[in-house]
Design a protein around this motif. Structure first.
Motif, PDB file in Angstrom:
ATOM      1  N   LEU A 102      46.876  20.045  38.293  1.00 56.35           N
ATOM      2  CA  LEU A 102      46.681  20.819  39.700  1.00 56.35           C
ATOM      3  C   LEU A 102      46.303  22.208  39.524  1.00 56.35           C
ATOM      4  N   ILE A 103      46.866  22.869  38.736  1.00 53.17           N
ATOM      5  CA  ILE A 103      46.790  24.416  38.629  1.00 53.17           C
ATOM      6  C   ILE A 103      45.239  24.435  38.012  1.00 53.17           C
ATOM      7  N   LEU A 145      58.954  35.245  40.269  1.00 51.60           N
ATOM      8  CA  LEU A 145      58.810  33.822  39.342  1.00 51.60           C
ATOM      9  C   LEU A 145      57.681  33.983  38.347  1.00 51.60           C
ATOM     10  N   GLN A 146      58.279  33.739  37.051  1.00 52.43           N
ATOM     11  CA  GLN A 146      57.193  33.906  35.956  1.00 52.43           C
ATOM     12  C   GLN A 146      55.930  33.214  36.081  1.00 52.43           C
ATOM     13  N   SER A 147      56.177  31.885  36.725  1.00 56.42           N
ATOM     14  CA  SER A 147      55.075  30.937  36.524  1.00 56.42           C
ATOM     15  C   SER A 147      54.121  31.363  37.716  1.00 56.42           C
ATOM     16  N   ALA A 148      54.454  32.028  38.625  1.00 55.80           N
ATOM     17  CA  ALA A 148      53.588  32.565  39.656  1.00 55.80           C
ATOM     18  C   ALA A 148      52.928  33.940  39.007  1.00 55.80           C
ATOM     19  N   LYS A 149      53.382  34.735  38.289  1.00 52.52           N
ATOM     20  CA  LYS A 149      52.844  35.890  37.617  1.00 52.52           C
ATOM     21  C   LYS A 149      51.840  34.929  36.714  1.00 52.52           C
ATOM     22  N   PHE A 178      38.451  29.039  52.102  1.00 50.54           N
ATOM     23  CA  PHE A 178      39.618  29.854  51.249  1.00 50.54           C
ATOM     24  C   PHE A 178      41.062  29.359  51.722  1.00 50.54           C
ATOM     25  N   GLU A 179      41.189  29.703  53.029  1.00 50.19           N
ATOM     26  CA  GLU A 179      42.812  29.308  53.436  1.00 50.19           C
ATOM     27  C   GLU A 179      43.147  27.942  53.116  1.00 50.19           C
ATOM     28  N   VAL A 180      42.284  26.927  53.457  1.00 48.24           N
ATOM     29  CA  VAL A 180      42.809  25.771  53.245  1.00 48.24           C
ATOM     30  C   VAL A 180      42.809  25.208  51.738  1.00 48.24           C
ATOM     31  N   THR A 181      42.542  25.870  50.746  1.00 50.36           N
ATOM     32  CA  THR A 181      42.785  25.648  49.424  1.00 50.36           C
ATOM     33  C   THR A 181      43.586  26.766  48.837  1.00 50.36           C
ATOM     34  N   SER A 182      43.874  27.946  49.176  1.00 46.81           N
ATOM     35  CA  SER A 182      44.650  28.948  48.691  1.00 46.81           C
ATOM     36  C   SER A 182      46.145  28.725  49.341  1.00 46.81           C
ATOM     37  N   CYS A 183      46.546  27.900  50.149  1.00 43.90           N
ATOM     38  CA  CYS A 183      47.590  27.640  50.562  1.00 43.90           C
ATOM     39  C   CYS A 183      48.405  27.053  49.718  1.00 43.90           C
ATOM     40  N   TYR A 184      47.565  26.350  48.685  1.00 43.15           N
ATOM     41  CA  TYR A 184      48.365  25.552  47.481  1.00 43.15           C
ATOM     42  C   TYR A 184      48.952  26.606  46.449  1.00 43.15           C
ATOM     43  N   PHE A 185      48.500  27.676  46.411  1.00 45.34           N
ATOM     44  CA  PHE A 185      48.749  29.021  45.215  1.00 45.34           C
ATOM     45  C   PHE A 185      49.881  29.501  45.448  1.00 45.34           C
ATOM     46  N   PRO A 186      50.790  29.922  44.398  1.00 43.93           N
ATOM     47  CA  PRO A 186      50.562  29.143  43.081  1.00 43.93           C
ATOM     48  C   PRO A 186      51.117  27.736  43.253  1.00 43.93           C
ATOM     49  N   ILE A 187      50.756  26.839  42.541  1.00 47.92           N
ATOM     50  CA  ILE A 187      51.195  25.418  42.196  1.00 47.92           C
ATOM     51  C   ILE A 187      52.621  25.193  42.023  1.00 47.92           C
ATOM     52  N   ASP A 188      53.390  24.650  43.051  1.00 47.20           N
ATOM     53  CA  ASP A 188      54.658  24.354  42.659  1.00 47.20           C
ATOM     54  C   ASP A 188      54.854  22.768  42.697  1.00 47.20           C
ATOM     55  N   PHE A 189      54.565  22.172  41.521  1.00 41.37           N
ATOM     56  CA  PHE A 189      54.874  20.708  41.613  1.00 41.37           C
ATOM     57  C   PHE A 189      55.529  20.151  40.549  1.00 41.37           C
ATOM     58  N   PRO A 230      43.991  40.219  47.097  1.00 42.51           N
ATOM     59  CA  PRO A 230      45.021  40.602  47.685  1.00 42.51           C
ATOM     60  C   PRO A 230      46.103  39.595  47.258  1.00 42.51           C
ATOM     61  N   LEU A 231      45.899  38.202  47.487  1.00 42.21           N
ATOM     62  CA  LEU A 231      46.964  37.305  47.053  1.00 42.21           C
ATOM     63  C   LEU A 231      47.256  37.364  45.766  1.00 42.21           C
ATOM     64  N   LEU A 232      46.355  37.512  44.572  1.00 44.85           N
ATOM     65  CA  LEU A 232      46.729  37.516  43.221  1.00 44.85           C
ATOM     66  C   LEU A 232      47.671  39.071  43.172  1.00 44.85           C
ATOM     67  N   ILE A 233      47.246  39.799  43.691  1.00 43.38           N
ATOM     68  CA  ILE A 233      48.395  41.338  43.578  1.00 43.38           C
ATOM     69  C   ILE A 233      49.574  40.900  44.084  1.00 43.38           C
ATOM     70  N   GLU A 234      49.656  39.962  45.019  1.00 43.80           N
ATOM     71  CA  GLU A 234      50.974  39.839  45.776  1.00 43.80           C
ATOM     72  C   GLU A 234      51.770  38.869  44.831  1.00 43.80           C
ATOM     73  N   LYS A 235      51.161  38.182  44.172  1.00 44.09           N
ATOM     74  CA  LYS A 235      51.929  37.063  43.465  1.00 44.09           C
ATOM     75  C   LYS A 235      51.982  37.602  42.124  1.00 44.09           C
ATOM     76  N   MET A 236      51.374  38.923  41.654  1.00 39.69           N
ATOM     77  CA  MET A 236      51.891  39.250  40.542  1.00 39.69           C
ATOM     78  C   MET A 236      53.158  39.996  40.637  1.00 39.69           C
ATOM     79  N   ASP A 237      53.291  40.460  41.661  1.00 43.61           N
ATOM     80  CA  ASP A 237      54.735  41.193  42.028  1.00 43.61           C
ATOM     81  C   ASP A 237      55.810  40.106  42.361  1.00 43.61           C
ATOM     82  N   SER A 238      55.595  38.915  41.988  1.00 44.72           N
ATOM     83  CA  SER A 238      56.534  37.884  42.334  1.00 44.72           C
ATOM     84  C   SER A 238      57.753  37.992  41.297  1.00 44.72           C
TER      85      SER A 238
END
Length: 1027
Positions: free
Chosen positions: A240-241, A270-274, A214-225, A260-268
């Motif tokens: 990529l997304i 950045l609209q793209s991250a939400k 999970f860590e080796v893939t989720s580190c790219y979330f959310p995609i910023d490219f 937990p990662l999704l909940i964290e990014k929902m509070d971001s």
């Protein structure tokens, strides 16, 4: 002996083509020669390895690398020829080479990639290769292409050696994690994400490495490219997304780390991250259960509620609602044990607790966000719907009755409507569970009260709610249905606001198929009575308006065959009554009836029974009434001559056409056997009330028969709408009569309809000698008529329609007739009309020669016409005299205006100068057509148009003062479209354009002022930051 020959051949290759002792490389010829030798069997791969021995064993790593590079290149092209023994030796050799100098690793990996494609790979070798790569190669220190090669090797083995790799257990997963860890290149990530997903979906053992994977893939979330400009690889951020989302949402095992990662990014911020987080959550809910969600439900609900309550973004709100819907659906699917907590019930209780009280405040801003959240959850399943509506519906009904303001009631009813529409989704109402059934009386009372409210907006919502209630099977009682019909009739006929009237008619059309007996037995008679009534207290204008609404309502409700059988006789009887009347507005009323009949025809086309009934009832009746009017002796003071007016006949054409196009070939043949003899032989026996003052002979000579000849328009509507395979009796005779009439008739309307009828039949006529003869006859009639005489316009009209008929079907004669038209552009008298005719050739015809009436229309006929004739138009323009140049410009403008824009853009450089010249033409038709052509080109070909910016600005600003309103509007739209050109091109003209556009701001026409405001506003923004 062959083996000895191979050794000798290889020995020669060593001397001539392979590496010399000093390390000089091969050329491409050497590589091709070696490859050819392996392919044709002159030597084996192992012999090639042996021959390369001096190179592969060299102390210089570069020399060794060149040897392995050649061997790997040969293997990539010849891997399918390898035997199992050869593959075994090569695998062992390459595995050993992985321990060699780092310069050799890329070539070694290429060789292993070739071996991974071999079918002759012995069991166990795939595992051996991967173990060697995992142990000996630090993948992330390699170049992008070499890392991609490693991923390709893994992908190949997973596709062909799955069971062997699964035998590695979690070691394979751990090895891949090491390979992927730190990857940054998008090309490699696309492959790596797919490998991870396959690991999960194909049930490879993850062992204790779930979190690491999970860590080796989720580190790219959310995609910023952001892809670089002119990226040849074409990988977009969205690719990529979606690829990463497919990994994250592939297993419930990731839930404890992902949520937990999704909940964290929902509070971001950045609209793209939400958005990415919400969409990923929605995807995860498809595979999660209560077990995975239980711990995180409060936090998820809190984040979703906050976003919907506070966000200013419609996209974020929509994704939040989708996620809530998915969560509720996920909880609804879970099967509970007897002692387990019902998470769905507690989750819905939280939603109700946070949202319910806001519904009591219809003027506050949180009322709609709360309603949307409740409806999103309620739409997830029947369980959630019943649970929420049990609490919400009584509250909304109570609030409706509690508030008296129409605006507040509208808000409440719209919320109620949202829940009613959800009931449609679940179909039949279950009596034991439905809250709605228990509130039937109150719901109906609320909806009926909205229909009688003075507020038009509340009425409109009430009508929508009424339509939904009517669609719920078994909800409305018979007495309720009668009340529904009464309300709809009242709103349709007597409501002052046209919006409510039209909405009521549409609602009647929607509900009629579900309750045909109620509508045919209660609504249709009421409408018929209103249509025939003559109230002395009402002005003629009010009476006409009432009759108009009656006609429209009769048409709107005719959405079921049994109702059509009731409404059509009412409409036809009213038409007869109008024909016998004496008012001056008869023609207008007849047109209104025809418009209603046309709508009925369109609505019953897909029902074979209804279509045939309509055809039998309407077509003979219309023909009989028209023939009666045409044959009436002139001495009788009948105002029924209104039936012969051009406006009325034009309105009857689509009625007959729509009644004919969808007939089966058998029924159409039955009908055509009556209609054609009527016009050719005066056979009137099939017509109702067929006692006419004199014979019907529309194709005979004589001025007194002119009224009869006008009815050729109705013949055209019928025969040109028949299916292709229907045989028309006496077709050759009919064509000759139409041809004669079109060339000799002095009435423009009759001549034109005869030409259109002739063209429609020619277009569908089977190819062969008969068609060639009739076309030759037509040419022989047209050519003298075009040269001189009193009927030049009629001959030109015939030429235009016949040319169109042949252009559509790619007939060889079309080019000859088109050339004839091109020649007429230089004619002083006919030139302008011929130029306008090019619009007729390219445009869609409303009554004949279109696909809806089964015409033979080939694809891309416009492009073919453009290719064949525009060069001739350009050449003719350059050689024409000044007095006729405008004709060529007009023709060119018409052709280009109807051409698909992608085709036009490719031809733009050669034609733009002529289009700009056309703007200087004084003909308003040319100006309008050219402006319509240029506006989309400014948006689609800005680079080309930028070269002519000075001319474009000058011309457009000049035309904003044109006497013609349509030209002024088109010029302002083009001036607006100029702002899509590069800013650096526009800046020198900004001040000038803004000053010039101030004048149309005071134009006397509102539509012109509206366009001027839009255009000037955009010009003010030219060059501003962020534009």
């Amino acid at each position: 002996m062959p083996h000895q020959l191979g050794r000798e051949a290889l020995s020669k290759a060593e001397r001539r083509m392979l590496l010399r002792k000093d390390g000089e490389t091969w050329g491409p010829e050497a590589h091709r020669a070696v490859l050819l030798g392996v392919k044709d069997g002159s030597w084996t791969i192992l012999q090639l390895v042996e021959a390369l021995g001096f190179c592969l064993e060299n102390t210089d790593p570069r020399t060794r690398g060149r040897g392995i590079q050649l061997l790997s290149q040969v293997l990539l092209e010849c891997h399918s020829l390898l035997q199992e023994k050869e593959v075994l030796h090569l695998v062992l050799f390459y595995e050993n080479r992985l321990q060699d100098h780092h310069l050799m690793i890329p070539s070694v990996l290429q060789g292993l990639r070739a071996l991974s494609l071999c079918e002759a790979l012995a069991p166990g070798l795939a595992v051996s290769v991967l173990k060697a790569i995992f142990q000996e190669v630090h993948v992330q220190s390699l170049l992008q292409q070499d890392r991609y090669t490693v991923y390709s090797i893994i992908t190949n083995f997973m596709a062909t050696r799955e069971e062997e790799l699964k035998g590695l257990g979690a070691d394979f997963t751990f090895g891949f994690i090491q390979v992927m860890d730190g990857e940054k290149d998008p090309r490699n990530l696309m492959v790596a994400f797919q490998i991870v997903r396959d690991l999960i979906v194909r049930n490879y053992a993850l062992g204790p490495f779930v979190e690491e994977l999970f860590e080796v893939t989720s580190c790219y979330f959310p995609i910023d490219f952001t892809p670089p400009p002119n990226d040849p690889h074409g990988i977009q951020r969205e690719d990529l997304i979606l690829s990463l989302r497919a990994v994250l949402a592939s297993t419930p095992q990731f839930a404890e780390f992902l949520l937990p990662l999704l909940i964290e990014k929902m509070d971001s911020d950045l609209q793209s991250a939400k958005l990415d987080s919400l969409q990923t959550l929605t995807a995860c809910c498809a595979i999660y259960g209560q077990k995975e969600l239980q711990e995180f439900l409060p936090s998820l609900w809190s984040s979703l509620r906050r976003e919907v309550f506070q966000t200013a973004s419609e996209k974020v709100e929509a994704e939040c609602l989708s996620a809530l819907h998915a969560l509720s659906a996920c909880l609804s699917r879970s099967v509970l044990s007897s002692d387990a907590e019902d998470l769905l019930d507690s989750f819905l209780s939280s939603i109700l607790q946070d949202c319910r009280h806001h519904l009591c405040e219809p003027d506050m801003k949180l009322v709609w966000p709360s309603a949307k959240l409740l409806q999103a959850a309620a739409s997830a399943s029947l369980r959630t719907y019943h649970r929420l509506t049990h609490s919400i519906l009584p509250l909304l009904l109570e609030q409706y009755n509690k508030h008296s303001q129409s605006s507040q009631r509208r808000t409440i009813l719209e919320m109620l409507l949202g829940f009613l529409e959800l009931q449609q989704k679940w179909g039949h109402i279950e009596e034991d569970e439905s809250t709605l059934l228990s509130l039937q009386e109150t719901v109906c009372s609320v909806v009926f009260s909205a229909l009688t409210d003075p507020s038009v907006q509340l009425q409109l919502v009430g009508i929508r709610a009424l339509t939904v209630l009517g669609s719920l099977q078994g909800f409305l009682s018979p007495s309720d249905l009668e009340l529904v019909v009464d309300h709809l009739v009242r709103l349709a006929l007597h409501e002052e606001d046209s919006q409510s009237s039209e909405a009521a008619m549409e609602a009647a059309g929607s509900l009629a198929p579900a309750y045909p007996k109620v509508f045919s037995g209660r609504m249709v008679p009421r409408l018929g009575e209103e249509l025939q009534s003559e109230r002395e207290e009402e002005s003629s204008r009010d009476l006409h308006s009432l009759q108009q609404r009656c006609l429209q309502a009769l048409a709107a409700v005719s959405t079921h065959t049994s109702i059509v059988r009731e409404t059509v006789p009412v409409l036809l009887q009213h038409l007869r009554n109008v024909q016998k009347g004496s008012e001056a507005g008869n023609a207008r009323e007849i047109v209104s009836v025809c418009q209603s009949l046309h709508r009925v025809a369109l609505q019953c086309q897909q029902d074979a029974e209804g279509c045939w009934y309509y055809h039998q009832a309407v077509v003979p009746c219309l023909l009989a009434m028209a023939v009666q009017a045409a044959t009436q002796e002139s001495s009788h003071p009948l105002v029924s001559k209104a039936l012969l007016e051009e406006e009325v006949l034009t309105a009857m054409v689509p009625v007959i056409s729509a009644a004919t196009t969808h007939l089966s070939p058998e029924l159409a043949a039955q009908s055509v056997s009556h209609v054609v003899p009527l016009f050719l032989d005066g056979e009137v026996s099939f017509l109702p009330q067929n006692s006419f003052p004199c014979s019907f002979q529309p194709f005979e000579d004589g001025e007194c028969l002119e009224p009869q000849r006008r009815l050729v328009a109705l013949l055209m509507a019928f025969v040109c709408s028949l299916p292709l395979n229907v045989v028309i009796p006496q077709q050759e005779r009919l064509l000759r009569e139409l041809l004669a009439l079109s060339c000799s008739c002095s009435c423009p309307f009759t001549a034109t309809t005869a030409s259109k009828c002739f063209a429609g039949l020619v277009n569908k006529h089977p190819a062969g000698q008969q068609l060639d003869e009739i076309l030759q006859l037509a040419v022989n009639r047209m050519e003298p008529g075009l040269t001189e005489g009193p009927h030049r316009i009629q001959a030109l009209t015939l030429l235009l329609w016949v040319t169109k008929a042949l252009v559509l079907r790619y007939h060889p004669l079309s080019s000859h007739l088109t050339d004839k038209l091109l020649g007429l552009l230089s004619d002083v008298e006919l030139g302008p009309t011929a130029a306008d005719g090019f619009s007729l050739l390219m445009a869609e015809s409303p009554d004949v020669l279109h696909k809806g009436c089964h015409a033979d229309v080939r694809i891309m006929f416009r492009q073919r016409f453009f290719t064949d004739n525009v060069p001739k138009l350009v050449q003719g323009f350059h050689g024409a005299g000044a007095d006729v140049k405008a004709n060529y410009l007009k023709s060119l403008s018409h052709v280009l205006n109807h051409l698909p824009k992608p085709v036009l853009v490719t031809e733009l450089p050669t034609l733009l100068s002529l289009l700009l010249e056309a703007l200087s033409c004084s003909d308003r038709v040319v100006q309008l057509s050219t402006l319509s052509c240029l506006q989309p080109l400014l948006l689609e070909a800005p680079q080309i148009m930028s070269l002519h910016i000075d001319t474009l600005v000058t011309k457009f600003l000049s035309l904003t003062s044109s006497p013609a309103m349509a030209v002024r509007i088109a010029a302002l739209r083009c001036a607006h479209a100029l702002t899509s050109l590069p800013t650096i091109v526009l800046l020198p003209y900004k001040a000038r354009v803004i000053r010039a556009l101030a004048k149309p701001l005071d134009d006397k026409k509102r539509l012109v002022r509206k366009e001027a405001v839009a255009a000037r506003g955009e010009w003010f923004l030219v060059g501003s930051p962020g534009r």
